[in-house]
Design a protein around this motif. Structure first.
Motif: not given
Length: 689
Positions: A307, A400, A404, A646
């Protein structure tokens, strides 16, 4: 000759009538617990004290036995002991350092126990005194930092980490632990990184270092600037990040190995034989017995790394050289740990050995694969609170990763194919998949498999709505990447479509029960919009034109479910109840699915009538679909490839506070007396120069 017994710091002759004799160190402790300065009569008191073997049990018990008022009377002596402990940490003689570290552990824990009561004194004042707190704590942190970074004893480093873990976890809620302000000001972040970047230190202390870092990152993370968060987010040293990844991978792999051992033991046992005799009616109950304690602490560390640090994403797909060779542990590892895996490190045998992956091909091993296997185990049973928390955290980590860009690039990379053996929940209506038949595919296929597996296996009365929403969001985010980058993934999409349609069917069948607890329309809307995503953009990311045809085939084949859903949401959206608005959103979202059904069904019926066929085959239906695309009219729906990113602070703060509290309690419980034993230390420092 009378036998001499030793108990609770007392030495006595079992057959004598004389009063028991106390150990010298216990007598010295008793002097500290008076109002007099113990060094008045003996100027060498403190010097001698740290040459004595610490009696942790006696010292901690003595502190806990006093009430708040009694403790305040001896505050000056407690302050003096604390300060002399810090001074002793700078001594050349390692025995003094060891004894000082252990005494500090006992002091911190003992004084904190009193702070839990209604006595109301401040723990910092009690330990060091307000006037000297800043300087004392600075000296303490600097000494610990020096010991952790020095070339010296690994045992001393281990004790330093134990003391720091003791310091961090004395309160259940670490954000209420005011001592940690000094750990924030006098950072030991670089010392932790040094441990993780060195193979020897990492092997010995990596687990404690990673858990310590994960806890420190969570100190008042929403209320103030936490330097550990800031520093962790900018680490870019490859050796350090790989070291951290390796520690996490090994801890998760150890869990996977323990589970696999228990599963094999279970399958070959008596119960398995009995099950085979009477049939598979008990299969669910049988599997519930395969239980290994979950590892929330190491999972939290993985979450914080993923994160906070974009550079850590590269570690997920990287094979670790230390995992490349299989070595047999020098001593057997117990299948059932005495303490939860979430709080105690894997044995050093396991840490120094290979990753022990579940599939035979060690070359395919990396952190992401190990994590996906771990997730597939803990997400099987969400009835248990720890597993529910673990399952939720696994899905947050995958969220997460799915957001990405770089992670998506390697997840979808055709040149990075892996065979990932996920655990599948035993179910009566399906056979257990043969591990050897698993194909090598891009890693995203394993992520999608995990999501499909969860969707299929958790349709139950205690419906985990939150986990289902996260699951669908992950699939959606992966599809958004595929659409954006035009990645044509060769995946068995039919399994996903089938799972989603069955989920809608379950929501409808249990409408009354579920609506009493959940807004099922949020989930239904997300599922319908996944189909809309495939309908609107499928031609840009589905692997072949025939895949797109198969999508239409599945919608037409299962049209009754979509018809029933439309009837349900139409009924609720025309009533003036609480579900009017969420139900009407689903009604509007179904427009294209209904258009497909209403367009193709008459054409299929007509084809069957003309050719005098009572039941069409799949190929015949597909032929009708392909020849009637031209006359199909669909509405363009906006925002299908958009999603809310998120955000921990706004949506997950309560979950993480509770999770960290649970981890803190477990870590503290497992810092028992035996983990601070002097036996090994005294062997290492058998002489004092």
């Amino acid at each position: 000759m009378a036998q001499t017994e030793k108990k609770g710091g007392l030495l006595r002759k079992s057959s004598a009538s004389k009063k028991p004799l106390k150990e010298k160190v216990v007598l010295m402790y008793d002097e500290i617990f008076t109002t007099e300065d113990p060094s008045k009569c003996n100027p060498r008191f403190w010097e001698e004290l740290f040459l004595m073997k610490v009696n942790l049990e006696y010292l901690e018990g003595k502190l806990e036995a006093l009430d708040g008022e009694e403790l305040m009377k001896i505050k000056d002596n407690i302050n003096c002991l604390f300060q002399h402990c810090i001074q002793a940490l700078g001594e050349e003689h390692p025995i003094r350092v060891v004894n000082a570290l252990q005494t500090l552990c006992a002091l911190i824990r003992g004084v904190h126990q009193k702070n839990k009561s209604t006595s109301g004194f401040d723990i910092i004042n009690m330990l060091v005194g307000f006037d000297k707190a800043e300087l004392c704590m600075k000296n303490l942190m600097e000494s610990l930092d020096s010991l952790l970074c020095a070339e010296g004893s690994e045992s001393l480093k281990s004790l330093c980490l134990k003391l720091l873990l003791c310091l961090v976890t004395v309160t259940d809620n670490i954000s209420q632990n005011t001592i940690l302000e000094y750990v924030m000001i006098n950072s030991i972040f670089e010392a932790i990184l040094q441990i993780l970047s060195s193979p020897l230190s990492r092997r010995e202390h990596g687990y404690d270092a990673v858990v310590l870092l994960a806890l420190l990152v969570n100190y008042r993370k929403y209320e103030s600037v936490n330097p550990y968060i800031v520093k962790l987010s900018i680490v870019d040293d490859e050796a350090t990040l790989n070291g951290m990844g390796l520690v996490i991978a090994q801890a998760l792999a150890e869990y996977n190995r323990q589970y696999k051992d228990k599963e094999e033991e279970h399958q070959t046992g008596f119960f398995s034989a009995l099950t085979n005799m009477v049939g598979s009616m008990f299969i669910a109950d049988a599997d519930e017995k395969i239980s290994v304690q979950t590892n929330e602490a190491i999972l939290l560390a993985l979450y914080e790394a993923v994160h906070l640090n974009r550079n850590f994403i590269t570690v997920l797909a990287q094979s670790h050289p230390e995992m490349g060779l299989m070595t047999t542990p020098t001593s057997p590892v117990p299948t059932t740990p005495v303490t939860p895996l979430g709080t105690t490190p894997p044995s050093s045998d396991v840490i120094s050995s290979a990753e022990l992956p579940l599939d035979a091909d060690v070359q395919t091993s990396n952190l992401l694969i190990t994590f996906l296997k771990y997730s597939s185990i803990v997400m099987q049973d969400t009835k248990d609170e720890h597993r529910l928390h673990s399952g939720k955290l696994c899905l947050i980590i995958l969220t997460c990763i799915a957001e990405d860009q770089y992670a998506n690039a390697f997840l979808h990379d055709d040149n990075m194919n892996f065979r990932v053996n996920l655990h599948r929940m035993p179910m009566r209506h399906r056979k257990k998949a043969a591990d050897k038949n698993l194909p090598c595919r891009p890693l995203v296929c394993a992520v999608l498999d995990l999501m499909v597996e969860f969707i299929v296996t958790h349709m139950m009365k205690e419906f985990p709505m939150d986990l289902y929403i996260r699951c669908i969001q992950i699939v959606h985010k992966l599809l958004c990447y595929q659409k954006k980058c035009r990645v044509r993934l060769h995946y068995t999409w039919r399994e996903l479509w089938s799972a989603l349609i069955n989920l809608l069917k379950f929501l409808m069948s249990n409408e009354t029960v579920l609506l009493a607890k959940h807004n099922i329309f949020t989930l239904a809307l997300m599922v319908v919009n996944l189909f809309n995503m495939f309908i609107t953009y499928g031609d840009t990311f589905l692997p072949t034109p025939s895949s797109y045809d198969e999508l239409y085939y599945e919608i037409i084949r299962m049209h009754q479910n979509f018809d029933n859903l439309y009837s349900m949401v139409l009924r609720l959206s025309t009533n003036a109840g609480q579900w009017k608005e969420p139900a009407s959103k689903v009604t509007h979202a179904l427009v294209n699915i209904r258009a497909i059904i209403n367009h193709f069904n008459p054409k299929i019926e007509s084809y069957a009538a003309v050719n005098h066929i009572s039941q069409l085959s799949e190929d015949q239906v597909l032929e009708v679909v392909r020849s009637n695309y031209d006359t199909l009219t669909l509405k363009l729906q906006d925002g299908l490839d958009q999603y809310e990113r998120y955000s921990e602070q706004h949506k997950e703060a309560a979950f993480f506070k509770e999770l960290v509290r649970s981890i803190s309690i477990n870590v503290r419980k497992n810092l028992a007396f035996n983990t601070l034993s002097q036996e090994l230390l005294l062997k290492e420092f058998s002489t004092i120069s």
